[in-house]
Write an enzyme that holds these catalytic residues in place. Structure first.
Site, short mmCIF file in Angstrom:
data_model
loop_
_atom_site.label_atom_id
_atom_site.label_comp_id
_atom_site.label_asym_id
_atom_site.label_seq_id
_atom_site.Cartn_x
_atom_site.Cartn_y
_atom_site.Cartn_z
N TYR A 147 -51.75 82.25 14.77
CA TYR A 147 -50.72 83.06 15.25
C TYR A 147 -51.46 84.40 15.75
CZ TYR A 147 -50.31 84.85 10.37
OH TYR A 147 -50.70 85.14 8.91
N ASP A 174 -44.40 85.39 -2.86
CA ASP A 174 -43.26 85.13 -1.88
C ASP A 174 -42.02 84.74 -2.86
OD1 ASP A 174 -44.71 85.48 0.47
OD2 ASP A 174 -44.83 83.34 1.02
N HIS A 206 -41.68 86.34 6.28
CA HIS A 206 -42.70 87.67 6.32
C HIS A 206 -42.19 88.40 7.59
CE1 HIS A 206 -45.63 84.91 4.05
NE2 HIS A 206 -44.90 85.75 3.11
N LYS A 214 -45.33 88.01 17.50
CA LYS A 214 -46.24 87.00 17.31
C LYS A 214 -46.16 85.94 18.42
CE LYS A 214 -46.14 87.90 12.29
NZ LYS A 214 -45.81 87.35 10.84
#
Length: 181
Positions: A132, A170, A62, A72
């Site tokens: 995250y 996904d 992603h 991140k």
């Protein structure tokens, strides 16, 4: 805290100094000034996310695009994952390359992932808690991804023995060569 740049330019591994005594342990998992000094820029995390996954769950790959692109800082609070980062920055000397690391509650390392990289992970243990920090809020229209088993990326997820659990979303992600960055 020890911070080391990976083979992907701008992507760093953070290894905390762990203090152990008869009570248990303590470590600093994030220090803004130390991270900013290592990466050479200011970072302002605005959102923390946590995912809980069972063994075999594969999330990714992603990323977000444009003004909603996200840096991140990722870490595993419980369990172990195989973590994958792909450099999507066309101007980068490591464009198209990927990094694979094991992150766990045992090794306590984190990865700083700059804007312009795709990210995913495979849960290797039951009850993985993955956290995250993001420096930009999630924006649905900026959400993108690459199919985890893209033949051009040739990522070795190393766990052929696992029954992978992948979201329908996904599974429908485009291949690397179909990306429009």
């Amino acid at each position: 805290m020890k911070i080391t740049e990976t083979k992907l330019k701008g992507c760093f591994i953070l290894e905390p100094k762990i203090h152990v005594d008869d009570r248990g342990l303590f470590f600093e998992s994030y220090h803004k000034a130390i991270l900013e000094q290592a990466i050479g820029e200011s970072i302002n995390f605005v959102q923390d996310n946590i995912s809980v996954s069972k063994k075999g769950v594969l999330r990714g790959l992603h990323f977000q695009t444009g003004k909603h692109a996200q840096s991140k800082l990722v870490q595993v609070l419980k369990g172990e994952v195989l973590d994958v980062v792909v450099d999507l920055r066309e101007q980068s000397s490591t464009f198209g390359q990927h990094l694979i690391l094991n992150l766990s509650s045992e090794n306590k390392i984190s990865i700083f992932i700059p804007k312009g990289m795709a990210h995913g992970f495979l849960a290797l243990t039951e009850d993985v808690i993955f956290t995250y920090k993001c420096d930009s809020h999630y924006h649905k229209d900026a959400e993108r991804g690459i199919k985890y088993n893209d033949p051009d990326l040739n990522i070795d997820w190393e766990k052929d023995d696992l029954n992978l659990i992948i979201s329908p979303k996904d599974l429908e992600l485009p291949l690397w060569k179909e990306l429009q960055l």
